[in-house]
Design an enzyme around this catalytic site. Sequence first.
Site, short mmCIF file in Angstrom:
data_model
loop_
_atom_site.label_atom_id
_atom_site.label_comp_id
_atom_site.label_asym_id
_atom_site.label_seq_id
_atom_site.Cartn_x
_atom_site.Cartn_y
_atom_site.Cartn_z
N SER A 222 -6.33 29.02 -87.54
CA SER A 222 -5.89 28.70 -86.19
C SER A 222 -6.85 27.70 -85.57
O SER A 222 -8.00 27.57 -86.00
CB SER A 222 -5.84 29.95 -85.32
OG SER A 222 -7.15 30.28 -84.84
N ASP A 223 -6.39 26.98 -84.56
CA ASP A 223 -7.34 26.23 -83.74
C ASP A 223 -8.04 27.23 -82.82
O ASP A 223 -7.71 28.42 -82.78
CB ASP A 223 -6.62 25.13 -82.95
CG ASP A 223 -7.56 23.97 -82.63
OD1 ASP A 223 -8.79 24.16 -82.59
OD2 ASP A 223 -7.06 22.85 -82.41
#
Length: 735
Positions: free
Chosen positions: A261-262
Site C-alpha cells: 500500500s502507499d
Amino acid sequence: MKETDLKALLNDMSMEEKIMQLVQLPGWVFQDDAAITGLADATGSERVKVLAGSTLGLWGADKIKALQDAYMKNHPHHIPMLFMLDVIHGHKTVMPAPIAQGATFDPETVKKGAEVQAREASADGVHVTFSPMADLVRDARWGRVLESTGEDKYLNSRLVAAMVEGYQGEDPKDPDHVAACVKHFAAYGGAEAGRDYTNVELSEHTLREQYLPAYRAGIDAGAKLVMTSFNTLNGLPSSANKWLMRDILRDDMKFEGVLISDWAAIAEVKNWGLTEDLKEASRLAMEAGVDIDMCTDCYQNNLEELVKEGKLKAELLDEAVMRVLKLKNDLGLFEDPYHGAGADKFEKVALCQEHRDIARDAARKSFVLLENKDKALPLTAKKLAFIGPYVTCNQLHSTWAISCDQDHAISLQEAATDFYKGSDTECRFAVGCEMVDDGTELSREVYKSELTDADREKMLKEALEAAEWADEVILCIGEDICQSGESTSRVSITVPRPQLALFDEVVKKAKKTVTLIFNGRPVELDAISKATDALMVCWRPGTEGARAIMDVISGKVSPQGKLPMSFPYTAAQAPVHYDSYNTGRPKPKDAPSLFTSRFLDCPNEPRYSFGYGLTYSKVVVSDVTLSADTLKKDDTKGIKAKVTVMNVGEMSVNETLQLYIRDLAGSRVRPVKELKGFKKVGVNPGESKDVYFTITEDMLRFWTINNRFESEPGRFRVFVGTCSCTENSAEFVLE
C-alpha cells in the site's frame, strides 16, 4: 534459499510472525532522523519492532547494518528485515526530476541514471526503492507531475521499463542494485481537477488504453513490487479494489511480486467511507491482495482476529507472507542480510565523478528550448548579467530527493564564475527578488518573509543596474522547490508573482534577455515567451544542473530536450494533451468557428505541444515515404516509414524524430495522433541522414468495441517529424 525451504519456513512461523511480515513501520520508530513522507499514524511497540517485516525512510550503511543485526538476533526465525526508501531521482547524486527525464526521450540515459541511484542507495543499506512512478498525467495542476515522465503512454512505458532495468539490473540479488516498485496502481494521475488524493473517474476503455500500459511495461520489465494508489477509481479506493488488484494486476498483467500500500492507504479506506472501521478495511485490502500495510496498525491489529473469526481465509495470509519472503530471497537477504552495503563502499561510489558525469549528461539532454529569437542563444555577449532567485540557489533537486545533501550542488552563479574564469567575459549577479510572496503556502509550510520593503527595493535596484550594464541578461526564475511534488496541487500554475514582477522590470532595461525556467510541472509561459528573446525550461535539474546549464547556454552543446507534457496557455485548459479526439465539430484552422468545439478566449491547442523543443540549428525533415501502401495482418516484418533529415544550420545537433499514427476510423473513436516510436539522430551542418521506422500490426491495436486489444482493418496515417504538431504524413491500409 530454495522455494521448498521458504515453504518450510512459512509453515513453521506463528500467525503473529506471519502477520508482522506484512507490517511496514516508519523509520522513526527505530531512528529519530528518519525521513517523513506521510502522516504520522503508525505505532511501534517493542514487540512490533522485533517482528515487523520492513521499514522505510532510513539510510546509512552502518546504521542499517546495526539495525539488521539487532532485528535478526531477536526475531524467532532470524528473518532479515527489508529497508525501503523513496529514491526517486537520486540518493546522493541527484538526476534530473522524472518529468525532466521524460524530456530526454532517451531510455538509455534514464536507465544509466537509475543504475547510479541503485548503486549509491544499495551501498548505503537500501534494498527497495519506491520508484518508478508510472502514472500518466495530463493535468499540470497536479503537483506529482514532477514524478511522472509525462502525458504519453508510449513514452512513459519506454522510460518506466528503462528505470526498472536500471534499478534491478540483470538480477536484484546483485549488491549494486535494488528492487524496483512500480507505482501508483492505478490511474493516480487522473485526479479530478488535479487535486491530490482525490477521486478518479475513468471508463474501462480509457483506463486500459491510456493509463495501464506504463504499469504493464514496468511489470514486464520484471519489477519486484507494485504500490497501490491513494485515489478511488470509479468510487473504489485502490487498496480495496479486488477487480483492479486481482483481475487486472495479478491475472491480466501476470504480476507475481509484492503489492504494497502507499502510506496509510489501507486506513484511508475507512476515511473514504467504504467501511465503518479499520478491521473491515483490513479485510478488503487482504482480499484485494495487498501484501504490505505501509505505516498503519491495520494489519497488526486486525488480521489475526479476522482469520480466527473465519472472515478472512488463512490461505490469503500465507499467500501474502510467501510473496514477502520470496522478495527477501530474490534480494539474497537470507545469505547477505546487508545486501552488500558498507560505509567504505558507499564512500567510493557516492557522488563519484562517474556518477556526476552521468547526471550532467542527463540534465543537458533534458533542457527544452522553447524560443530562440534572433539566435539569442548560445551566448556570445561579453557582458552578462545573471538575475533572479535561481542565480544563487543550489536547491536544484526536488522535494523527492529526500536523502540528498544540497551542499553537493553548486549554484548558477558558481557555475558561471567557474565557466568564464580566465576569459574576457564579464559576469554580474543579482537575485532581484524573493522566490515567493509572503504568505505563500508551500508543501510543508507557509512562507513568511524576513525582508523589509527597503531590502526588496535594494535587491531590485541591484538587478536593474546589472540589466542596464549587460549586453545580455540571463533571467533565472521559476517555481519554489516546495511548489511541486506530493500534496502541491495548484489552481494557478504561473511563475510566482515576485518573479513575474522582476521579469517585467528587467526586460524593460535589458538589451537582450534569455529566460531560464526552473519547474516541476508545465507552467504558464505565454506572456514570458512574448517578452523574452530566448526561453528554456530547465526543470529540477539535479546535482549537476548548474554546470549542465552553462554547457548548454554557452553553446558547448546544443539543447535537445522535447516536452514530455504539453504546456497550456492557462491552467483552465486542463487536462490538455496532444492525443485528444477530433470531436464531432472540430474547429477549422482558418475559417469562422461558430458552433464548433472551442474556447472563446483561448486556443484549443496548448501553448507548447508534447514533443516540441528547439535546437541551435535548423533541421529539415523530408516527406514521409512508405515501403508499401498496404500492411497485411500476418506480416511480421511490417512496412518501413522513411524520412531524410538534413541539418541546414551551423551547429551539430541531436534531433529527436517522432513517429505518430492515426487510425482514421475504428469501432471506438481514435485519437488524432498517437506516439509509436522515436529516434535520436545526430547530424552535422550540411549533413543528411535517412531515418527509418518499422510499422507492425501490433502497433495498431487498441481496446476495441469487443473489449479486447486488437487491430482493425482500414486506413492509417503515419506522421514523422520533430513534434506532435507535425503534419508531415503518408497513408497506408491494414488488410
